[in-house]
Design a protein around this motif. Structure first.
Motif, PDB file in Angstrom:
ATOM      1  N   ARG A   1       0.825  -1.209   0.000  1.00 25.00           N
ATOM      2  CA  ARG A   1       0.000   0.000   0.000  1.00 25.00           C
ATOM      3  C   ARG A   1       0.860   1.261   0.000  1.00 25.00           C
ATOM      4  O   ARG A   1       0.560   2.239  -0.689  1.00 25.00           O
ATOM      5  CB  ARG A   1      -0.936  -0.022   1.204  1.00 25.00           C
ATOM      6  N   LEU A   2       1.952   1.251   0.759  1.00 27.29           N
ATOM      7  CA  LEU A   2       2.850   2.411   0.779  1.00 27.29           C
ATOM      8  C   LEU A   2       3.531   2.604  -0.572  1.00 27.29           C
ATOM      9  O   LEU A   2       3.677   3.740  -1.045  1.00 27.29           O
ATOM     10  CB  LEU A   2       3.891   2.232   1.876  1.00 27.29           C
ATOM     11  N   ALA A   3       3.943   1.498  -1.215  1.00 24.94           N
ATOM     12  CA  ALA A   3       4.589   1.614  -2.521  1.00 24.94           C
ATOM     13  C   ALA A   3       3.617   2.095  -3.590  1.00 24.94           C
ATOM     14  O   ALA A   3       4.017   2.795  -4.538  1.00 24.94           O
ATOM     15  CB  ALA A   3       5.190   0.267  -2.930  1.00 24.94           C
TER      16      ALA A   3
ATOM     17  N   LYS B   1       7.641   6.441   7.336  1.00 25.54           N
ATOM     18  CA  LYS B   1       7.016   5.138   7.117  1.00 25.54           C
ATOM     19  C   LYS B   1       7.976   4.164   6.449  1.00 25.54           C
ATOM     20  O   LYS B   1       8.003   2.971   6.786  1.00 25.54           O
ATOM     21  CB  LYS B   1       5.749   5.305   6.273  1.00 25.54           C
ATOM     22  N   ARG B   2       8.755   4.661   5.487  1.00 21.48           N
ATOM     23  CA  ARG B   2       9.718   3.777   4.831  1.00 21.48           C
ATOM     24  C   ARG B   2      10.811   3.332   5.799  1.00 21.48           C
ATOM     25  O   ARG B   2      11.248   2.179   5.772  1.00 21.48           O
ATOM     26  CB  ARG B   2      10.324   4.462   3.612  1.00 21.48           C
ATOM     27  N   ALA B   3      11.272   4.238   6.670  1.00 24.81           N
ATOM     28  CA  ALA B   3      12.273   3.848   7.668  1.00 24.81           C
ATOM     29  C   ALA B   3      11.695   2.837   8.652  1.00 24.81           C
ATOM     30  O   ALA B   3      12.383   1.904   9.089  1.00 24.81           O
ATOM     31  CB  ALA B   3      12.777   5.086   8.403  1.00 24.81           C
ATOM     32  N   TYR B   4      10.417   3.010   8.989  1.00 22.89           N
ATOM     33  CA  TYR B   4       9.760   2.066   9.900  1.00 22.89           C
ATOM     34  C   TYR B   4       9.713   0.666   9.306  1.00 22.89           C
ATOM     35  O   TYR B   4       9.834  -0.335  10.027  1.00 22.89           O
ATOM     36  CB  TYR B   4       8.343   2.573  10.198  1.00 22.89           C
ATOM     37  N   LEU B   5       9.606   0.586   7.991  1.00 27.60           N
ATOM     38  CA  LEU B   5       9.528  -0.715   7.340  1.00 27.60           C
ATOM     39  C   LEU B   5      10.888  -1.231   6.882  1.00 27.60           C
ATOM     40  O   LEU B   5      11.145  -2.438   6.959  1.00 27.60           O
ATOM     41  CB  LEU B   5       8.588  -0.633   6.129  1.00 27.60           C
ATOM     42  N   CYS B   6      11.770  -0.341   6.394  1.00 27.73           N
ATOM     43  CA  CYS B   6      12.966  -0.775   5.684  1.00 27.73           C
ATOM     44  C   CYS B   6      14.275  -0.490   6.400  1.00 27.73           C
ATOM     45  O   CYS B   6      15.339  -0.683   5.801  1.00 27.73           O
ATOM     46  CB  CYS B   6      13.010  -0.112   4.294  1.00 27.73           C
ATOM     47  N   ASP B   7      14.243  -0.003   7.627  1.00 25.61           N
ATOM     48  CA  ASP B   7      15.495   0.271   8.325  1.00 25.61           C
ATOM     49  C   ASP B   7      16.339  -0.997   8.415  1.00 25.61           C
ATOM     50  O   ASP B   7      15.818  -2.094   8.664  1.00 25.61           O
ATOM     51  CB  ASP B   7      15.202   0.809   9.731  1.00 25.61           C
TER      52      ASP B   7
ATOM     53  N   ILE C   1      10.679  -3.341  10.158  1.00 26.46           N
ATOM     54  CA  ILE C   1       9.820  -4.517  10.279  1.00 26.46           C
ATOM     55  C   ILE C   1      10.131  -5.533   9.182  1.00 26.46           C
ATOM     56  O   ILE C   1      10.207  -6.739   9.433  1.00 26.46           O
ATOM     57  CB  ILE C   1       8.337  -4.091  10.223  1.00 26.46           C
ATOM     58  N   LEU C   2      10.311  -5.047   7.954  1.00 27.73           N
ATOM     59  CA  LEU C   2      10.618  -5.967   6.858  1.00 27.73           C
ATOM     60  C   LEU C   2      11.971  -6.631   7.054  1.00 27.73           C
ATOM     61  O   LEU C   2      12.155  -7.798   6.687  1.00 27.73           O
ATOM     62  CB  LEU C   2      10.598  -5.213   5.527  1.00 27.73           C
TER      63      LEU C   2
ATOM     64  N   GLU D   1      10.020  -6.873  -1.054  1.00 28.44           N
ATOM     65  CA  GLU D   1       9.231  -5.691  -0.707  1.00 28.44           C
ATOM     66  C   GLU D   1      10.131  -4.555  -0.203  1.00 28.44           C
ATOM     67  O   GLU D   1       9.901  -3.384  -0.518  1.00 28.44           O
ATOM     68  CB  GLU D   1       8.201  -6.052   0.363  1.00 28.44           C
ATOM     69  N   ARG D   2      11.143  -4.897   0.591  1.00 26.95           N
ATOM     70  CA  ARG D   2      12.059  -3.865   1.082  1.00 26.95           C
ATOM     71  C   ARG D   2      12.847  -3.247  -0.067  1.00 26.95           C
ATOM     72  O   ARG D   2      13.022  -2.022  -0.127  1.00 26.95           O
ATOM     73  CB  ARG D   2      13.015  -4.483   2.105  1.00 26.95           C
TER      74      ARG D   2
END
Length: 268
Positions: free
Chosen positions: A65-67, A81-87, A92-93, A238-239
Motif C-alpha cells: 500500500r505504501l509503494a 514510514k519507509r524507515a519504519y519498514l525498511c530500516d 519490520i521488513l 518488498e524492502r
C-alpha cells in the motif's frame, strides 16, 4: 471479402447486455468473496502459526500500500514510514525477512482440511459461474459479429476471434460475441472492477483472474510452495521495492496546476 455493415441494434441488444451481465456477476462474486473472507477473519485464531501468518500478511499489505500510494504522503511522512519498514536494523521488513523458511513437508502436514474444503468450494463456484455465463452467451448471442479489430491479423487468429461464426471468407479482424465473452472473462473487466471495489480488492482481482485461467486449463489452484514456505524472500523483495521508490508529493503538483489555471483565468 469486402467489409460488412454491423447493425447498431447488435450493440444495444448483444454487446451491452453481455458486458452488463458479466460485470454484475463479477461484482456479485467479489462481494461474496469479501463476505466469506471477513467471516473467516472474524473467527477466533487459536494457533501460533495462524497468528504469525496473519502478521506476515498485514506487513506485506502495508508495504504494498505504501509503494502504491506514496504520492499522497508528504516527504517527511513517507520517509518515516519507509524507515519504519525498511530500516537496516530495526525495520519490520528487515526483522521479518530473517525468519527461517518453513519446511514444505511440515506445511503439508499442518494443512487444515477445512481450508482445503473451502478452496475446493471456491474453485467449484468459479467453474459453475463460468459455465453458466458461457451457456447464457452461447444460447442467446451465438453467431453475432459485433466488432472489428482496427489492425491486420493473420489467419491464426480466426479461431480466437470468431468462435461460433463458421464463415471462412469473413475477414479475420471481425470479432464474434462468444470471443468477446472470453476477452472480458480474462482481463477485460478487471480494471473496471478495481475502480468499483477500491484498492482493498486488488488481491482478489488478481487471484480471481489466476483461478479462471487455471480452471480453463484444468489445473488445481494450489498455493505456491515458494511463496508459502519462504516468506523471507518476499519481505526482501518488498524492502528492495520500497527503497527504490522515488517519492514525489502529488498534491504539490495539484496546487501548482490549480494556481496556473487560476492565473490563466484571471488574465483572461
Amino acid at each position: 471479402m469486402s467489409d460488412i455493415l454491423i447493425d447498431d441494434r447488435i450493440r444495444d441488444w448483444v454487446f451491452l447486455p453481455i458486458i452488463i451481465v458479466m460485470f454484475m456477476i463479477q461484482m456479485f462474486r467479489g462481494l461474496l468473496t469479501k463476505y466469506m473472507d471477513n467471516r473467516k477473519t472474524a473467527q477466533k485464531v487459536t494457533s501460533k502459526a495462524q497468528v504469525a501468518e496473519m502478521i506476515d500478511k498485514n506487513i506485506t499489505q502495508q508495504s504494498q500500500r505504501l509503494a502504491r500510494l506514496h504520492g499522497l504522503l508528504p516527504d517527511q511522512s513517507f520517509k518515516m514510514k519507509r524507515a519504519y519498514l525498511c530500516d537496516r536494523e530495526q525495520g519490520i521488513l528487515t526483522k521479518a525477512s530473517q525468519k527461517p523458511a518453513k519446511d514444505p513437508m511440515q506445511s503439508m502436514s499442518m494443512m487444515n482440511p477445512v481450508a482445503m474444503a473451502d478452496m475446493l468450494k471456491q474453485n467449484l463456484s468459479g467453474i459453475v459461474f463460468m459455465a453458466l455465463q458461457y451457456q447464457w452467451v452461447s444460447y442467446f448471442f451465438s453467431g453475432f459479429v459485433i466488432g472489428k479489430v482496427p489492425f491486420p491479423l493473420t489467419q491464426k487468429f480466426r479461431t480466437m476471434l470468431q468462435r461460433g461464426v463458421d464463415v471462412q471468407n469473413l475477414d479475420v479482424r471481425y470479432i464474434s460475441s462468444i470471443s468477446i465473452y472470453f476477452v472480458l472473462l480474462f482481463g477485460g473487466l478487471q480494471k473496471i472492477q478495481q475502480l468499483m471495489f477500491g484498492d482493498d480488492t486488488d488481491e482478489f482481482v488478481d487471484d480471481t483472474q489466476m483461478q479462471m485461467q487455471m480452471q480453463m486449463m484444468g489445473m488445481p489452484t494450489m498455493p505456491s510452495f515458494g511463496q508459502q514456505n519462504d516468506p523471507g524472500k518476499l519481505f526482501i523483495a518488498e524492502r528492495t521495492r520500497l527503497e527504490g521508490v522515488k517519492h514525489t508529493f502529488e498534491l504539490n503538483k495539484s496546487s501548482d496546476k490549480a494556481l496556473k489555471s487560476l492565473k490563466r483565468f484571471l488574465i483572461q
